[in-house]
Design a protein around this motif. Sequence first.
Motif, PDB file in Angstrom:
ATOM      1  N   ILE A 360       0.819  -1.208   0.000  1.00  0.00           N
ATOM      2  CA  ILE A 360       0.000   0.000   0.000  1.00  0.00           C
ATOM      3  C   ILE A 360       0.860   1.268   0.000  1.00  0.00           C
ATOM      4  O   ILE A 360       0.587   2.224  -0.742  1.00  0.00           O
ATOM      5  N   HIS A 361       1.894   1.306   0.790  1.00  0.00           N
ATOM      6  CA  HIS A 361       2.728   2.521   0.855  1.00  0.00           C
ATOM      7  C   HIS A 361       3.451   2.765  -0.468  1.00  0.00           C
ATOM      8  O   HIS A 361       3.520   3.903  -0.949  1.00  0.00           O
ATOM      9  N   GLN A 362       3.990   1.709  -1.050  1.00  0.00           N
ATOM     10  CA  GLN A 362       4.663   1.847  -2.340  1.00  0.00           C
ATOM     11  C   GLN A 362       3.671   2.221  -3.432  1.00  0.00           C
ATOM     12  O   GLN A 362       3.976   3.008  -4.339  1.00  0.00           O
ATOM     13  N   HIS A 363       2.464   1.677  -3.344  1.00  0.00           N
ATOM     14  CA  HIS A 363       1.425   1.973  -4.325  1.00  0.00           C
ATOM     15  C   HIS A 363       1.032   3.451  -4.282  1.00  0.00           C
ATOM     16  O   HIS A 363       0.943   4.114  -5.323  1.00  0.00           O
ATOM     17  N   LEU A 364       0.813   3.975  -3.095  1.00  0.00           N
ATOM     18  CA  LEU A 364       0.448   5.384  -2.955  1.00  0.00           C
ATOM     19  C   LEU A 364       1.592   6.288  -3.406  1.00  0.00           C
ATOM     20  O   LEU A 364       1.364   7.343  -4.021  1.00  0.00           O
ATOM     21  N   LYS A 365       2.799   5.872  -3.111  1.00  0.00           N
ATOM     22  CA  LYS A 365       3.967   6.643  -3.550  1.00  0.00           C
ATOM     23  C   LYS A 365       4.051   6.685  -5.067  1.00  0.00           C
ATOM     24  O   LYS A 365       4.379   7.720  -5.670  1.00  0.00           O
ATOM     25  N   LYS A 366       3.730   5.567  -5.711  1.00  0.00           N
ATOM     26  CA  LYS A 366       3.772   5.502  -7.171  1.00  0.00           C
ATOM     27  C   LYS A 366       2.722   6.422  -7.792  1.00  0.00           C
ATOM     28  O   LYS A 366       2.984   7.093  -8.800  1.00  0.00           O
ATOM     29  N   ILE A 367       1.524   6.466  -7.208  1.00  0.00           N
ATOM     30  CA  ILE A 367       0.484   7.352  -7.729  1.00  0.00           C
ATOM     31  C   ILE A 367       0.930   8.800  -7.622  1.00  0.00           C
ATOM     32  O   ILE A 367       0.730   9.604  -8.541  1.00  0.00           O
ATOM     33  N   ARG A 368       1.564   9.141  -6.507  1.00  0.00           N
ATOM     34  CA  ARG A 368       2.092  10.506  -6.358  1.00  0.00           C
ATOM     35  C   ARG A 368       3.146  10.805  -7.438  1.00  0.00           C
ATOM     36  O   ARG A 368       3.159  11.887  -8.024  1.00  0.00           O
ATOM     37  N   SER A 369       4.007   9.830  -7.680  1.00  0.00           N
ATOM     38  CA  SER A 369       5.032   9.993  -8.696  1.00  0.00           C
ATOM     39  C   SER A 369       4.409  10.115 -10.089  1.00  0.00           C
ATOM     40  O   SER A 369       4.813  10.959 -10.896  1.00  0.00           O
ATOM     41  N   GLN A 372       2.941  13.623 -10.505  1.00  0.00           N
ATOM     42  CA  GLN A 372       3.966  14.630 -10.816  1.00  0.00           C
ATOM     43  C   GLN A 372       4.423  14.517 -12.270  1.00  0.00           C
ATOM     44  O   GLN A 372       4.610  15.530 -12.953  1.00  0.00           O
ATOM     45  N   ARG A 373       4.592  13.276 -12.724  1.00  0.00           N
ATOM     46  CA  ARG A 373       5.014  13.063 -14.106  1.00  0.00           C
ATOM     47  C   ARG A 373       3.948  13.563 -15.076  1.00  0.00           C
ATOM     48  O   ARG A 373       4.261  14.168 -16.111  1.00  0.00           O
ATOM     49  N   TYR A 374       2.680  13.317 -14.743  1.00  0.00           N
ATOM     50  CA  TYR A 374       1.589  13.787 -15.596  1.00  0.00           C
ATOM     51  C   TYR A 374       1.566  15.312 -15.645  1.00  0.00           C
ATOM     52  O   TYR A 374       1.365  15.914 -16.702  1.00  0.00           O
ATOM     53  N   ASN A 377       4.325  16.371 -18.002  1.00  0.00           N
ATOM     54  CA  ASN A 377       4.107  16.032 -19.408  1.00  0.00           C
ATOM     55  C   ASN A 377       2.908  16.750 -20.021  1.00  0.00           C
ATOM     56  O   ASN A 377       2.872  16.961 -21.237  1.00  0.00           O
ATOM     57  N   TYR A 378       1.927  17.096 -19.181  1.00  0.00           N
ATOM     58  CA  TYR A 378       0.712  17.740 -19.688  1.00  0.00           C
ATOM     59  C   TYR A 378       0.403  19.002 -18.884  1.00  0.00           C
ATOM     60  O   TYR A 378      -0.651  19.114 -18.242  1.00  0.00           O
ATOM     61  N   PRO A 379       1.291  19.965 -18.910  1.00  0.00           N
ATOM     62  CA  PRO A 379       1.093  21.183 -18.104  1.00  0.00           C
ATOM     63  C   PRO A 379      -0.140  21.969 -18.528  1.00  0.00           C
ATOM     64  O   PRO A 379      -0.778  22.606 -17.683  1.00  0.00           O
ATOM     65  N   GLN A 380      -0.504  21.914 -19.823  1.00  0.00           N
ATOM     66  CA  GLN A 380      -1.648  22.676 -20.277  1.00  0.00           C
ATOM     67  C   GLN A 380      -2.951  22.113 -19.705  1.00  0.00           C
ATOM     68  O   GLN A 380      -3.866  22.867 -19.367  1.00  0.00           O
TER      69      GLN A 380
END
Length: 408
Positions: A360-369, A372-374, A377-380
């Motif tokens: 669960i902790h790694q999963h939530l961390k991945k969603i946060r990551s 940020q990546r999204y 990549n899609y600032p507009q």
Amino acid sequence: MYSPKAYLKNYFFLFFFSSLFIIFSNLIIDPQGIFRIVEIDNINFQKPLMDKSGLRKFKSIEIEEGDYDTIILGTSRVANGLDPSSVQSSKKVYNAGLNGSNMYEIGRIFQFSHQVQPLKSVIIGLDFVSFSGQPRVRGDFSSSLFANKSKYEIYFKNVFSGQQLISSWKTFQFNHKGNKVNAVYTPEGFRTTKSVAPFNKKKFTQKLRYNFIRYQRVDYQQSQLKAFEDIVSHCLENNIKLYLFISPIHIQNLEAMRIAGQFPMFERWKKDLVNVIEKAHNNLGLSNQVDLWDFTGYNSITTEDIPNVDQKYHLKGYIDSDHYRPEVGNLIIELVVNRNRQKKANIPQDFGVIINQNNIHQHLKKIRSDQQRYHQNYPQVIDDIEEVLRKDEKSHSYLVPSIKLASL
């Protein structure tokens, strides 16, 4: 001048025939689909008021009269997205999803369904907002079989009700004008939509504002979590197969949740769900393993582009940012219930993760990551979302500060 006897006689006949008219109208027009004596085109076939004022009564009667060993529970997302015919089962499967329901209501529906006929399987689509607020019921729940009302009490109140007569008249007018409801319910409780308007930027803006305000008002309550815990424990104790998943809301909702300041609470809610399941396993053994699937996040399904105002095509995976299409619901069923990811090449590999205490902790961390990546990549897209939720200069209605909002 009328004699008292003649007056009483006329009054009796007036009362008698008025009562007959009310009874006949409510029985035949049947605005909430309770009696189902006859269905006639241009008279009573279309039920425009059932969604708002009769759905809980209607579905409670359907469950009592049906022969189901599997039931689908949740909000309007499962009502619109999970087709019972896609579930592999020895008997019929019923979709008991209800608009705006919370976990307290869902728990009551589960208890009623299992009392009517012992269940073999339960499928629940979980939504963060359904864990908000104190335990309560909505709409016509209190006058349904779910609230321990007898069927005959429901029939009596709906036959003799003056308010029901008004609903009957409105239903008749709707039918007489040749109007058609856009959504109808199958015999298995699945809400099918005949046509869906394109979800373009204009509707995107309206929905985003609505979701932002709704997330601002989320009041996550442990009492709602307790209702969920009771379902899990009861299923394990009674050897009922339980399938759980968190609904795949569009990333528009995740961004609205982030800007509303509720993303940390959303993460805590997921941890609490995992803890409830782990606790039930430890207390009751692992003979009936319960998995929890999470379909939220920034994956191939939830990041679908929103069409521009001048574009006329529909979203592939969503009716709107809240409700996923049955095509997505079928993918969920294949993964959660039928366990067919390897057999279905059209299921994206990044869609759906089983979460538990180990990940669960790694999963939530991945969603946060991924978030940020999204954003990078899609600032507009993020700018458009944040712009909608800034101060409306024309109406001066305050939503969020008109400054650049932090990503996390």
